[in-house]
Design an enzyme around this catalytic site. Structure first.
Site, PDB file in Angstrom:
ATOM      1  N   SER A 207      -1.765  34.328  42.288  1.00  0.00           N
ATOM      2  CA  SER A 207      -3.180  33.975  42.271  1.00  0.00           C
ATOM      3  C   SER A 207      -3.356  32.554  42.771  1.00  0.00           C
ATOM      4  CB  SER A 207      -3.757  34.103  40.861  1.00  0.00           C
ATOM      5  OG  SER A 207      -3.800  32.844  40.242  1.00  0.00           O
ATOM      6  N   LYS A 208      -4.517  32.310  43.387  1.00  0.00           N
ATOM      7  CA  LYS A 208      -4.676  30.993  43.996  1.00  0.00           C
ATOM      8  C   LYS A 208      -4.837  29.891  42.959  1.00  0.00           C
ATOM      9  CE  LYS A 208      -9.512  31.662  45.215  1.00  0.00           C
ATOM     10  NZ  LYS A 208     -10.416  31.918  46.312  1.00  0.00           N
ATOM     11  N   ARG A 209      -5.150  30.269  41.752  1.00  0.00           N
ATOM     12  CA  ARG A 209      -5.257  29.254  40.714  1.00  0.00           C
ATOM     13  C   ARG A 209      -3.878  28.793  40.238  1.00  0.00           C
ATOM     14  NH1 ARG A 209      -6.869  31.763  36.623  1.00  0.00           N
ATOM     15  NH2 ARG A 209      -7.305  33.696  37.737  1.00  0.00           N
ATOM     16  N   ARG A 210      -2.944  29.753  40.126  1.00  0.00           N
ATOM     17  CA  ARG A 210      -1.639  29.430  39.549  1.00  0.00           C
ATOM     18  C   ARG A 210      -0.548  29.151  40.566  1.00  0.00           C
ATOM     19  NH1 ARG A 210      -2.593  34.254  36.263  1.00  0.00           N
ATOM     20  NH2 ARG A 210      -1.709  35.342  38.044  1.00  0.00           N
ATOM     21  N   VAL A 213      -0.390  29.819  47.437  1.00  0.00           N
ATOM     22  CA  VAL A 213      -0.598  31.029  48.238  1.00  0.00           C
ATOM     23  C   VAL A 213      -1.213  30.734  49.611  1.00  0.00           C
ATOM     24  CG1 VAL A 213      -0.762  32.662  46.323  1.00  0.00           C
ATOM     25  CG2 VAL A 213      -2.802  31.467  47.073  1.00  0.00           C
TER      26      VAL A 213
END
Ligand code: GLU
Length: 420
Positions: A207-210, A213
């Protein structure tokens, strides 16, 4: 002829998952003498982001995953942007409405599902089937005048003569709806292959939050595109000889969909670091020199870079580490005082080094070690202070090599500055 495609939506940046899907499609096309098509799914107007299209082109080009047809280069089946194909979708909608296989519902158009079971032989997963009732009467054209993904993708794949749809497993539940549309239109359906979803170390979907990417992150962190491609090849696929380091050409040569595993591969950045380090060791020094020069946008002179490479090439895992390991060779850092005997150590080092007439590695080694002995210093402490005074850090490449490359004047200047 084999024809495959990727169909990213320009809703942000170039995602590493897009690169992964592109890589497997690219390899499949090249292996089979086919064509690899890039198409943009941009009908979700609200989600389109300025610059995202360019980021996709740049990211894939950086990795060497070039396409044979696409919005930027055109091709026989243009246009390659869904937003430019609206008239075509409308014609197909009319056809389904006329034949009674679709109906209008509050401004939208719904596909009339026949409720029969739908199945296909997935090239990665084997037989998959869905009971007809699960599919339902789904929307194929929205009241805002745009087709839905499930409808547009089928029309595009038919008209672009796509033979194999190779995409992420998150689309498995869309596939029966798409097959139903092929059937209603009396069109031959392509083969489907659903690639495993990439997961992070906690086995969660990237995920782009974690997770990192965005392809630009890898680029700006000094990863080599060849290394990232090699790393992606190993996700869900393995070399028949268990090799870990190989290039795109070799991957293409050996690739087949049957070797792709279903289980979610782990996107392990430690492994990527290792692979990138391997590439940095393997590629010729002159090439590393140019990579470093370009990566730092000409900030460091090439001549000095190439003298430093032998000292760091085995330790660097990405190009940013060149600066953390050797940045002090180019600019002075705030000296660090490590031991209580710092002053004595540095004065003695100054003494030993200033007495050297011919600045050579051996003379430096001897001058320093003789000093350590005659003064009765602890060798480790002495060299730690010397290193810390010259570099401002406790970890550097072999310090005597650095002293040699820095040159007598600069070394003496730094030593005296660190006593102030
Ligand atoms: N826009 C979809 C995606 O990027 C395309 C899916 C497909 O290949 O059909 O996931």
């Amino acid at each position: 002829m084999v024809r495959v495609r990727i169909a990213p939506s320009p809703t942000g940046f170039a995602h590493v998952g897009t690169a992964y899907t592109a890589l497997f499609n690219y390899a499949f096309a090249k292996k089979n003498g086919g064509k690899f098509v890039l198409r943009l799914e941009d009908t979700d107007i609200k989600r389109n982001v300025e610059g995202a299209e360019k980021a996709i082109y740049e990211g894939l080009t950086w990795l060497g995953l070039t396409w044979d047809e696409g919005p930027d280069i055109g091709g026989k089946y243009a246009p390659y942007k869904q937003s430019e194909r609206l008239e075509t979708y409308k014609q197909y909608i009319e056809r389904l409405l006329d034949s009674g296989m679709a109906y209008r519902d509050e401004g939208a158009v719904r596909f009339k599902n026949t409720n029969s079971e739908i199945s296909w032989n997935d090239k990665v997963r084997g037989r998959i089937s869905f009971p007809g009732e699960e599919i339902g009467d789904f929307v194929i054209f929205k009241s805002d005048g745009f087709p839905t993904y499930n409808f547009a993708v089928v029309i595009d794949d038919i008209l672009m003569k796509i033979t194999h749809v190779i995409r992420g497993e998150e689309h498995i539940s869309n596939t029966p709806r798409q097959i139903a549309i092929y059937q209603a239109l009396g069109e031959k359906m392509p083969f489907f292959a659903h690639l495993p979803t990439l997961r992070n170390k906690d086995k969660k979907k990237l995920s782009k939050r974690r997770d990192p990417v965005d392809l630009r992150i890898f680029r700006s962190h000094g990863y080599l595109p060849q290394a990232l491609v090699n790393f992606l090849c190993l996700l869900g696929w393995s070399h028949p000889k268990e090799k870990e380091i190989f290039d795109l050409g070799e991957f293409v040569e050996l690739f087949n969909l049957e070797r792709v595993r279903k289980a979610g591969p782990i996107f392990d950045t430690e492994k990527l670091n290792w692979i990138n380090g391997e590439y940095l060791r393997k590629i010729p020094k002159s090439k590393v020199k140019n990579q470093i020069f370009e990566f730092y946008k000409g900030k460091y002179p090439k001549e000095l870079i190439s003298r430093i490479i032998p000292l760091v090439q085995n330790r660097m895992r990405n190009l940013t580490e060149f600066e953390s390991l050797a940045g002090f060779m180019f600019e002075r850092k705030k000296p660090l005082r490590v031991t209580d005997s710092f002053e004595w150590h540095i004065k003695a080092a100054f003494d030993a080094l200033s007495g050297i007439k011919k600045w050579e590695r051996q003379a430096i080694d001897e001058g320093l070690i003789n000093k350590v002995k005659s003064e009765g210093f602890k060798t480790g402490d002495f060299f730690m202070d010397l290193r810390a005074s010259l570099s401002g850090s406790r970890v550097t490449p072999p310090i005597n090599d650095c002293i040699y490359i820095l040159g007598k004047d600069e070394v003496l200047e730094r030593l005296s500055l660190s006593l102030k």
